[in-house]
Design a protein around this motif. Structure first.
Motif, mmCIF file in Angstrom:
data_model
loop_
_atom_site.group_PDB
_atom_site.id
_atom_site.type_symbol
_atom_site.label_atom_id
_atom_site.label_comp_id
_atom_site.label_asym_id
_atom_site.label_seq_id
_atom_site.Cartn_x
_atom_site.Cartn_y
_atom_site.Cartn_z
ATOM 1 N N GLY A 2 -3.623 3.212 0.317
ATOM 2 C CA GLY A 2 -3.495 4.358 -0.563
ATOM 3 C C GLY A 2 -3.011 3.885 -1.915
ATOM 4 O O GLY A 2 -2.761 2.692 -2.120
ATOM 5 N N TYR A 3 -2.846 4.809 -2.865
ATOM 6 C CA TYR A 3 -2.374 4.376 -4.179
ATOM 7 C C TYR A 3 -0.975 3.776 -4.109
ATOM 8 O O TYR A 3 -0.731 2.731 -4.724
ATOM 9 N N PRO A 4 -0.025 4.393 -3.393
ATOM 10 C CA PRO A 4 1.265 3.697 -3.233
ATOM 11 C C PRO A 4 1.039 2.425 -2.418
ATOM 12 O O PRO A 4 0.561 2.482 -1.286
ATOM 13 N N SER A 5 1.349 1.284 -2.971
ATOM 14 C CA SER A 5 0.947 0.011 -2.363
ATOM 15 C C SER A 5 1.524 -0.203 -0.978
ATOM 16 O O SER A 5 0.969 -0.967 -0.183
ATOM 17 N N ALA A 29 -3.930 6.568 5.688
ATOM 18 C CA ALA A 29 -3.444 7.312 6.850
ATOM 19 C C ALA A 29 -1.974 7.666 6.689
ATOM 20 O O ALA A 29 -1.544 8.774 7.058
ATOM 21 N N GLN A 30 -1.191 6.761 6.148
ATOM 22 C CA GLN A 30 0.234 7.035 5.970
ATOM 23 C C GLN A 30 0.482 8.075 4.876
ATOM 24 O O GLN A 30 1.415 8.875 4.984
ATOM 25 N N TYR A 83 5.297 10.631 -12.528
ATOM 26 C CA TYR A 83 5.264 10.338 -11.094
ATOM 27 C C TYR A 83 4.893 8.879 -10.806
ATOM 28 O O TYR A 83 4.601 8.524 -9.670
ATOM 29 N N GLY A 84 4.917 8.044 -11.833
ATOM 30 C CA GLY A 84 4.667 6.622 -11.634
ATOM 31 C C GLY A 84 3.234 6.272 -11.311
ATOM 32 O O GLY A 84 2.966 5.300 -10.600
ATOM 33 N N ARG A 85 2.284 7.018 -11.884
ATOM 34 C CA ARG A 85 0.883 6.844 -11.523
ATOM 35 C C ARG A 85 -0.035 6.735 -12.750
ATOM 36 O O ARG A 85 -1.218 7.042 -12.657
#
Length: 255
Positions: free
Chosen positions: A34-37, A42-43, A227-229
């Motif tokens: 996902g985008y958060p490394s 799924a998480q 949001y850090g994105r």
């Protein structure tokens, strides 16, 4: 009350978008990043699914005026979701999320008016409850969609509400750094802010006064910055005057 109804409609639109994005995913895709490394897709979906269950407890408490759910109930929900395999996390998240949205939509006018919800920062009305869920939901939906489409943006119907809610979050999300007061101008929807930097970070309505720099960008991009994105690979055109955009990104590493 119109604002509440528009926020509920945005939450429905965000759910529908998530289903459109996530339902066709293959087993390989849900196991991909996902985008958060630190999370797989799924998480990310599991986080939304467990969050829907937790918000369902808070919804019931607010409507029925019963005591707030205990932290042990939240931990039990997280444990169940953490134990699911990735395919179940992805599929079950959509069902869990749908139930929450349907239950919010089913509230009567009296319930929408009178319910008080025990949120992490204190009692809140339904408009705030929905804004809190929408801020999480719309951003994490982007976390999934952007891995499939690098040009993805946060749901337009959610941007104004999430930015309004973010005013209460930046003090927790922003990291201490050099002092500054940036005049931020955003479009779609149009607004002006004072982004205050230093030992404490704040986002306030712009009222003129001193500024150390100026930043102009779409509201959706500013939301993702907070949001850090807003990494360089996912940034639209930004006008920055006396603002180090990379330093600003470091102030908001994401959550």
């Amino acid at each position: 009350m119109t604002d509440v109804l528009s926020r509920i409609a945005a939450l429905r639109a965000s759910h529908d978008r998530l289903r459109t994005v996530a339902a066709p995913l293959t087993p390989e895709q849900v196991r991909g990043p996902g985008y958060p490394s630190e999370w797989s897709i799924a998480q990310v979906l599991s986080h939304l699914g467990s969050g829907a269950e937790i918000n369902g407890l808070i919804l019931d408490s607010g409507v029925e005026q019963t005591p707030a759910p205990e932290p042990e109930a939240f931990r039990a929900i997280w444990a169940v979701w953490d134990a699911k395999d990735p395919d179940a996390q992805a599929a079950d998240a959509l069902d869990s999320d749908a139930r929450l949205v349907e239950n919010v939509e089913a509230l009567t006018a009296e319930q929408r008016e009178n319910a008080v919800f025990p949120l992490w920062f204190g009692p809140a009305d339904l408009a705030t409850f929905v804004a809190m869920r929408l801020s999480e939901h719309a951003v994490h939906t982007w976390d999934v969609e952007v891995m499939l489409d690098p040009s993805a943006t946060v749901l337009p119907e959610a941007v104004g509400t999430v930015l309004e809610y973010a005013k209460g979050l930046v003090g927790f999300a922003g990291k201490p750094g050099p002092a500054g007061r940036i005049h931020v101008t955003v479009t779609d929807p149009d607004a002006e802010y004072a982004l205050v930097l230093g030992e404490k970070v704040a986002l306030e309505p712009w009222d003129g006064g001193e500024r150390t720099g100026e930043l102009a960008l779409p509201a959706e991009a500013f939301l993702r910055l907070l949001y850090g994105r807003l990494d360089p690979a996912h940034s639209p055109s930004v006008t920055a005057t006396d603002v180090d955009l990379d330093a600003l990104r470091a102030t908001f590493p994401g959550f």
